[in-house]
Motif scaffolding. Structure first.
Motif, PDB file in Angstrom:
ATOM      1  N   LYS A 604       0.827  -1.212   0.000  1.00 48.19           N
ATOM      2  CA  LYS A 604       0.000   0.000   0.000  1.00 48.19           C
ATOM      3  C   LYS A 604       0.856   1.255   0.000  1.00 48.19           C
ATOM      4  O   LYS A 604       0.563   2.222  -0.700  1.00 48.19           O
ATOM      5  CB  LYS A 604      -0.923  -0.007   1.219  1.00 48.19           C
ATOM      6  N   GLY A 605       1.943   1.233   0.800  1.00 46.17           N
ATOM      7  CA  GLY A 605       2.832   2.397   0.812  1.00 46.17           C
ATOM      8  C   GLY A 605       3.483   2.641  -0.528  1.00 46.17           C
ATOM      9  O   GLY A 605       3.584   3.774  -1.006  1.00 46.17           O
ATOM     10  N   LEU A 669      -8.206  12.595   7.709  1.00 53.80           N
ATOM     11  CA  LEU A 669      -7.925  13.223   9.012  1.00 53.80           C
ATOM     12  C   LEU A 669      -7.357  12.217  10.006  1.00 53.80           C
ATOM     13  O   LEU A 669      -6.552  12.580  10.866  1.00 53.80           O
ATOM     14  CB  LEU A 669      -9.219  13.834   9.563  1.00 53.80           C
ATOM     15  N   SER A 670      -7.767  10.942   9.889  1.00 49.58           N
ATOM     16  CA  SER A 670      -7.218   9.942  10.805  1.00 49.58           C
ATOM     17  C   SER A 670      -5.726   9.733  10.591  1.00 49.58           C
ATOM     18  O   SER A 670      -5.005   9.365  11.513  1.00 49.58           O
ATOM     19  CB  SER A 670      -7.966   8.618  10.622  1.00 49.58           C
ATOM     20  N   LEU A 671      -5.252   9.996   9.367  1.00 48.69           N
ATOM     21  CA  LEU A 671      -3.815   9.848   9.095  1.00 48.69           C
ATOM     22  C   LEU A 671      -2.988  10.919   9.784  1.00 48.69           C
ATOM     23  O   LEU A 671      -1.766  10.797   9.889  1.00 48.69           O
ATOM     24  CB  LEU A 671      -3.565   9.898   7.585  1.00 48.69           C
ATOM     25  N   ASP A 676       3.757   7.179  11.773  1.00 50.67           N
ATOM     26  CA  ASP A 676       4.761   7.417  10.728  1.00 50.67           C
ATOM     27  C   ASP A 676       4.793   8.913  10.394  1.00 50.67           C
ATOM     28  O   ASP A 676       3.795   9.516  10.004  1.00 50.67           O
ATOM     29  CB  ASP A 676       4.412   6.603   9.479  1.00 50.67           C
ATOM     30  N   ALA A 677       5.987   9.534  10.531  1.00 51.86           N
ATOM     31  CA  ALA A 677       6.112  10.973  10.278  1.00 51.86           C
ATOM     32  C   ALA A 677       5.833  11.306   8.826  1.00 51.86           C
ATOM     33  O   ALA A 677       5.210  12.332   8.516  1.00 51.86           O
ATOM     34  CB  ALA A 677       7.517  11.456  10.670  1.00 51.86           C
ATOM     35  N   ASP A 678       6.276  10.447   7.896  1.00 52.06           N
ATOM     36  CA  ASP A 678       6.032  10.719   6.463  1.00 52.06           C
ATOM     37  C   ASP A 678       4.543  10.706   6.158  1.00 52.06           C
ATOM     38  O   ASP A 678       4.046  11.517   5.365  1.00 52.06           O
ATOM     39  CB  ASP A 678       6.749   9.663   5.606  1.00 52.06           C
ATOM     40  N   VAL A 679       3.806   9.783   6.773  1.00 48.65           N
ATOM     41  CA  VAL A 679       2.357   9.725   6.545  1.00 48.65           C
ATOM     42  C   VAL A 679       1.685  10.987   7.074  1.00 48.65           C
ATOM     43  O   VAL A 679       0.796  11.565   6.444  1.00 48.65           O
ATOM     44  CB  VAL A 679       1.767   8.466   7.200  1.00 48.65           C
ATOM     45  N   ARG A 680       2.135  11.436   8.274  1.00 51.46           N
ATOM     46  CA  ARG A 680       1.544  12.667   8.831  1.00 51.46           C
ATOM     47  C   ARG A 680       1.822  13.866   7.929  1.00 51.46           C
ATOM     48  O   ARG A 680       0.945  14.711   7.705  1.00 51.46           O
ATOM     49  CB  ARG A 680       2.101  12.931  10.228  1.00 51.46           C
ATOM     50  N   ILE A 681       3.056  13.952   7.407  1.00 52.42           N
ATOM     51  CA  ILE A 681       3.398  15.074   6.520  1.00 52.42           C
ATOM     52  C   ILE A 681       2.510  15.048   5.286  1.00 52.42           C
ATOM     53  O   ILE A 681       1.938  16.063   4.873  1.00 52.42           O
ATOM     54  CB  ILE A 681       4.892  15.009   6.133  1.00 52.42           C
TER      55      ILE A 681
END
Length: 834
Positions: A604-605, A669-671, A676-681
């Motif tokens: 998925k990533g 919004l749940s992300l 994971d910092a990259d996912v938040r960014i």
């Protein structure tokens, strides 16, 4: 639509619309099938025009700029018709052909002539097959290799342009024109499983582009890419072709809608330029063999990474143009509406001639925009297409002027050079579909394995319970049998002892009776003693029997307990072995489940990364041209990784909107709370882009997006997250309702703390923009002063960056404007009270 007659008067075609939009970049590659056009004899040329340009060479790997390819020109002579045989019986032809030398002589009179040299010279006896092979087949082969190609016919009215290009050959198979033969070769060299072929059929009539397949579509706009200059017709009907019969039917119906008229030069003269566009999309296999190898495990390529190789697709376009014939009004006898049509045709052909003259003379300005015809043919002359031109002429000396003009047009066209480019791109959509299928397969396999594991555990548990129940039943039966056996033995022993005691007692009584008389006197005194002795003996025997009974029972109980202990130990050992085995199976299944979940997460990533890279690659190609080509999966994955770490807040709105519709706001919004910092960014950038649209702001606030953004400002230490979150809050702060919500959730305090901690000018610019938006609300002035908003705004002046200072100035101006309004209102209120 302008008035005029349809050729053959056919009915309108109702076709399914299929809009195509594609972003293509070019990668030069040697063409194995491309044939180099014949070179003219440069030194000994007798051509009046003096053209000595070398012929074009096949495309080779010479860089993204392409390789030069000159326009190839062939001349075809029409035989005399019945009218000319009668009218010109006493005159010789004005044209003499030397096909073996590829030369043409144009007679001025009986003693003077001019000689011209072309790439091919076709006599009046040349067959349609011969014309196709020397004029169009090299271009068709280039199109099949991935290059754009153009085949065009130019000449006076009635010289056989439509016969050369558009003849269907339904009555005579040998009379088929270039359009039909080209489609036969394309269909023969492509596979319907992996390749696709689609066509558009248009006409340019009175400077209006009309669809011949859907006549109601009569005003199609030309769209030019401002960066690449590519010309497209997004409004044209595109029909997918599966077989030759379908294509011929489309041509017949399109020709029925084409404008034609009866003139003195031709009984069925075309009054419009016909343009056939054939779009070819081919999937190229085996390209990855030449690319850098991917990471390997134990010497073998990872099957996961092998499935991530994007397939390569070549997109090319073949344009066949049947130009309307140039004519002189006095010779054609056009009048009324036909006169207006002739003027429009001559103007467009004149504009085409000017463009070719400018290209032949290397002029800095080429007037492509003077006519829609020249705009459509921009890629064919001086562009990236491989172009072949056939000029048709007649033999009659009455039309020597028109013949000379046509010949000179072909001579000038031979001086035009195109930069031929190969069109290739990665098929990311196909890769995404394949990855989706793989993910679905892995999820289904994981679910099946999990269900099998649960069924196996349930079966083992049921088996163990049945074994335990069976053992308990066997134990109870054995215990009951032993107990009944010991009880029976005990009763028999008691009976035997009682019988023995009775026998002993009877025997002693008989002895006493027999000697009673003999020893009556002597033993009278001992009777009591003997009786006492017998009683004691009986008591002692009874006590011994009781002790023996107790000992036997104790021994039996001890043995029984020992057997039970041994039995339970055996059961415990077997149960422990079963438990250990089950634990091992559970551990193995858990490890396998964890591996599958990790693999699904990686897929998925990587799918998300490839989607981001597809957008980045498309924007890179649109902005920077085709200067760089991607090779190898390592480059794709690394660039996708870097693109996540870069500030990419300016993504296409269409992609963000599509992501918003497919994924949903709640999931996005749940992300924001992901570990994971990259996912938040990535998630906060998507929210910021959505917040830029006023229509999405209310949805974001209702879903709790404002609270999540303020939480990121409070807890996040990543500069990028804080900067993008501040930008999103600044976008939301443009709405008065959201301004009060921001203040209610201590937003100004968080913005002040962010401004105090931040050093990046862009972060300060976002924070200053958010505070500046809040300063424009009259109801928030007191709270802004009290909670340190104005102090934080003034403190950001320390940065000195022009963008930050501009936002600070805007905020101070908004605050001062609100203060001024409040002061004015107070004065008015005091005046009213006074």
């Amino acid at each position: 639509m302008a008035s005029g007659s349809y050729r053959n008067g056919g009915p309108k075609l109702s076709a399914k619309l299929d809009r195509q939009h594609s972003a293509v970049y070019s990668t030069p590659k040697a063409s194995a099938k491309s044939r180099p056009p014949a070179t003219p004899a440069a030194a000994s040329s007798l051509r009046r025009s003096g053209s000595g340009n070398p012929a074009s060479t096949p495309a080779s790997n010479k860089g993204d700029a392409g390789v030069p390819g000159r326009v190839r020109v062939a001349v075809r002579l029409r035989p005399r018709n019945a009218e000319e045989l009668v009218a010109d019986a006493d005159f010789a032809d004005c044209v003499e052909l030397l096909p073996e030398l590829k030369r043409l002589k144009l007679r001025k009179n009986n003693w003077d002539s001019e000689t011209y040299e072309f790439d091919e010279v076709l006599t009046e006896f040349a067959s349609q097959k011969r014309v196709y092979e020397v004029v169009a087949k090299p271009v068709v082969e280039s199109v099949l290799e991935g290059y754009n190609g153009t085949v065009m016919a130019y000449g006076q009215t009635g010289t056989g342009k439509t016969f050369t290009l558009g003849r269907l050959g339904e009555e005579d198979n040998a009379a088929r024109g270039i359009m039909v033969r080209a489609m036969e070769d394309i269909l023969a060299d492509t596979s319907p499983d992996t390749d696709s072929i689609s066509v558009s059929y248009l006409q340019l009539y009175m400077e209006t582009i009309q669809d011949l397949l859907v006549p109601g579509n009569d005003n199609i706009a030309i769209v030019e890419d401002p960066k690449t200059g590519d010309v497209s017709l997004p409004g044209a009907t595109i029909v997918e072709i599966r077989d030759q019969r379908n294509f011929v039917e489309l041509l017949r119906r399109g020709e029925a809608h084409r404008f034609a008229a009866n003139t003195k030069l031709n009984t069925e003269s075309s009054r419009s330029h016909a343009i056939l566009m054939v779009h070819v999309k081919r999937s190229i296999k085996g390209r990855h063999d030449a690319e850098p190898s991917l990471p390997r495990e134990n010497g073998n390529a990872s099957p996961l990474l092998s499935s991530l190789r994007p397939p390569i697709v070549r997109k090319s376009k073949l344009v066949v143009v049947d130009l309307a014939g140039s004519e002189r009004i006095d010779k054609s006898g056009s009048e009324g509406h036909s006169l207006e049509e002739a003027k429009s045709i001559n103007l467009s052909l004149s504009a085409l001639g000017k463009c070719i003259n400018s290209l032949a003379e290397n002029s800095p300005h080429v007037p492509f925009r003077d006519s829609k015809l020249t705009r459509l043919l921009r890629d064919s002359f001086g562009g990236t297409a491989r172009t072949s031109l056939v000029v048709t002429i007649g033999p009659s000396p009455r039309h020597r002027g028109e013949t000379a003009s046509t010949v000179m047009f072909g001579q000038r066209a031979m001086k035009v050079e195109n930069m031929v480019k190969l069109k290739e791109e990665f098929d990311y959509k196909s890769l995404c579909r394949r990855l989706d299928i793989e993910i679905d397969k892995l999820i289904a396999a994981n679910e099946r394995q999990l269900k099998d594991f649960e069924d196996e555990v349930e079966r083992i548990r049921a088996d163990a319970q049945s074994r335990i129940a069976e053992a308990e039943i066997n134990y109870m039966n054995s215990l009951e049998n032993e107990r009944s056996k010991y009880q029976t033995d005990y009763l028999e022993s008691i009976k035997k002892l009682e019988e023995k005691w009775r026998m002993n007692h009877q025997s002693s009584n008989n002895d006493k009776t027999r000697v009673a008389h003999e020893q009556c006197l002597e033993k009278t005194c001992n009777i009591e003693g003997s009786t006492a002795s017998n009683s004691e003996e009986i008591t002692r025997v009874g006590q011994l029997l009781l002790n023996e009974k107790l000992l036997r029972e104790s021994t039996e109980e001890v043995n029984d307990l020992k057997s039970q202990v041994l039995h339970w130990k055996n059961l415990e050992a077997s149960a422990s072995a079963e438990i250990i085995k089950l634990r091992k199976m559970l551990d193995n299944e858990a490890n396998q489940k964890q591996k599958l979940e990790e693999e699904i997460r990686i897929l998925k990533g990587q799918l998300l990364q490839l989607s981001v890279e597809a957008d980045k690659t498309r924007r890179s190609l649109e902005s920077g041209g085709s200067g760089k080509s991607l090779t190898g999966l390592d480059s794709i994955m690394s660039q996708a990784r870097h693109s996540q770490l870069r500030d990419s807040g300016n993504g296409p709105k269409a992609s963000i909107a599509k992501l918003f519709e497919q994924v949903g706001l709640q999931k996005i919004l749940s992300l924001l709370e992901s570990e994971d910092a990259d996912v938040r960014i990535h998630a906060v950038k998507v929210v910021a882009n959505l917040a830029a649209e006023e229509a999405n702001q209310e949805k974001i606030v209702e879903a709790g997006g404002l609270t999540s953004l303020l939480m990121l400002l409070r807890i996040s230490e990543d500069e990028t997250i804080r900067r993008v979150a501040a930008g999103a809050i600044a976008n939301l702060a443009m709405n008065e309702t959201n301004q009060e919500l921001i203040m209610a959730q201590s937003g100004i305090s968080l913005l002040s703390m962010t401004a105090a901690d931040a050093e990046d000018p862009q972060t300060l610019r976002m924070v200053a923009g958010a505070v500046a938006n809040l300063c424009g609300n009259d109801r928030l002035q007191t709270r802004l002063r009290g909670e340190g908003g104005i102090k934080a705004l003034l403190g950001m002046v320390r940065c000195g960056h022009p963008d930050v200072l501009a936002q600070v100035a805007r905020g101070i101006a908004n605050f001062a404007k609100c203060e001024s309004r409040a002061s004015t209102q107070d004065q008015v209120r005091c005046h009213n009270v006074g």
